[in-house]
Design an enzyme around this catalytic site. Structure first.
Site, mmCIF file in Angstrom:
data_model
loop_
_atom_site.group_PDB
_atom_site.id
_atom_site.type_symbol
_atom_site.label_atom_id
_atom_site.label_comp_id
_atom_site.label_asym_id
_atom_site.label_seq_id
_atom_site.Cartn_x
_atom_site.Cartn_y
_atom_site.Cartn_z
ATOM 1 N N GLY A 45 0.778 -1.240 0.142
ATOM 2 C CA GLY A 45 -0.163 0.084 -0.124
ATOM 3 C C GLY A 45 0.997 1.099 0.020
ATOM 4 N N GLN A 50 3.350 9.721 1.363
ATOM 5 C CA GLN A 50 4.433 9.024 1.208
ATOM 6 C C GLN A 50 5.179 9.279 -0.057
ATOM 7 O OE1 GLN A 50 2.216 5.164 2.378
ATOM 8 N NE2 GLN A 50 4.471 4.981 3.355
ATOM 9 N N CYS A 98 6.243 0.020 7.519
ATOM 10 C CA CYS A 98 5.843 1.369 6.860
ATOM 11 C C CYS A 98 7.234 1.662 5.919
ATOM 12 C CB CYS A 98 5.508 2.216 7.674
ATOM 13 S SG CYS A 98 4.859 3.855 6.665
ATOM 14 N N LEU A 99 6.998 1.756 4.487
ATOM 15 C CA LEU A 99 8.172 2.346 3.729
ATOM 16 C C LEU A 99 8.462 3.692 4.362
ATOM 17 C CD1 LEU A 99 6.518 1.569 0.226
ATOM 18 C CD2 LEU A 99 8.046 0.142 1.468
ATOM 19 N N HIS A 140 -4.344 1.540 7.905
ATOM 20 C CA HIS A 140 -2.852 2.061 7.882
ATOM 21 C C HIS A 140 -2.527 2.942 6.870
ATOM 22 C CE1 HIS A 140 1.852 1.435 8.282
ATOM 23 N NE2 HIS A 140 1.630 1.991 7.118
ATOM 24 N N GLU A 141 -2.820 2.868 5.526
ATOM 25 C CA GLU A 141 -2.808 4.040 4.677
ATOM 26 C C GLU A 141 -3.872 4.782 4.849
ATOM 27 O OE1 GLU A 141 -0.416 3.620 2.854
ATOM 28 O OE2 GLU A 141 0.092 1.444 3.288
ATOM 29 N N HIS A 144 -2.062 7.529 6.883
ATOM 30 C CA HIS A 144 -1.132 8.627 6.475
ATOM 31 C C HIS A 144 -2.150 9.978 5.997
ATOM 32 C CE1 HIS A 144 2.657 6.401 6.436
ATOM 33 N NE2 HIS A 144 2.035 5.235 5.957
#
Length: 185
Positions: A45, A50, A98-99, A140-141, A144
């Site tokens: 995702g 991000q 997470c990236l 999670h996304e 953001h």
């Protein structure tokens, strides 16, 4: 085009993202590039903040996790201007990464089911329910887009333990195979 991934400490990650409409410049291209960036970074995702774009757009492809969860095999979505309608069900701990926070994984407690209203890639309004890992990825996304990171949802003790590591990451002390961008110093 593969975008660099914004890293914890970058101000874009802490802003509430803005809604977009069908006329947002290059939206189709941004979505395609977000998928490309996500695949290059081995994510499932990616939210627009991000990639340093404070807009309410999420791309998801759960296929890499399908071996562990068959419900993710064909779970590929574009979520534009998503709105969390409801969250319910038993809260469960799940180890998230997470990236934007490389090399850190922590257990996060989230409700097991959600109802989400969003526009798809063609700007058709949808309202769907998701459960299990699908719901988890979306939550999670979605965080953001609200300026929330998964480390905001861990216990105060774990936060305290991770504080120096997170500070180090924000200063570039990490190694990953994808391009990144730090916040201004």
């Amino acid at each position: 085009m593969i975008y660099p991934v914004t890293i914890i400490g970058h101000p874009t990650l802490r802003k509430r993202a803005e809604e977009v409409d069908q006329n947002y410049p290059d939206l189709e291209k941004i979505i395609d590039n977000m998928f490309e960036t996500m695949y290059e970074s081995d994510g499932v995702g990616l939210a627009a903040p991000q990639i340093n774009k404070s807009i309410r757009v999420i791309v998801i492809d759960g296929a890499p996790m399908a071996e562990d969860d068959p419900d993710l095999k064909d779970f590929k979505k574009v979520l534009i201007n998503p709105e969390m309608v409801d969250e319910w069900g038993e809260e469960k701990l799940f180890n998230e990464g997470c990236l934007s926070i490389p090399n850190i994984r922590e257990d996060v407690n989230r409700p097991g089911e959600i109802k989400l209203k969003y526009y798809d890639r063609d700007f058709n309004l949808k309202e769907e329910e998701f459960k299990g890992t699908q719901a988890r990825i979306i939550q999670h996304e979605y965080d953001h887009l609200e300026g929330i990171l998964f480390t905001d949802r861990i216990s105060p003790l774990r936060k305290k333990i991770l504080k120096s590591k997170l500070l180090g990451i924000s200063k570039g002390k990490f190694k990953v195979s994808y391009r990144t961008v730090l916040g201004k110093k």
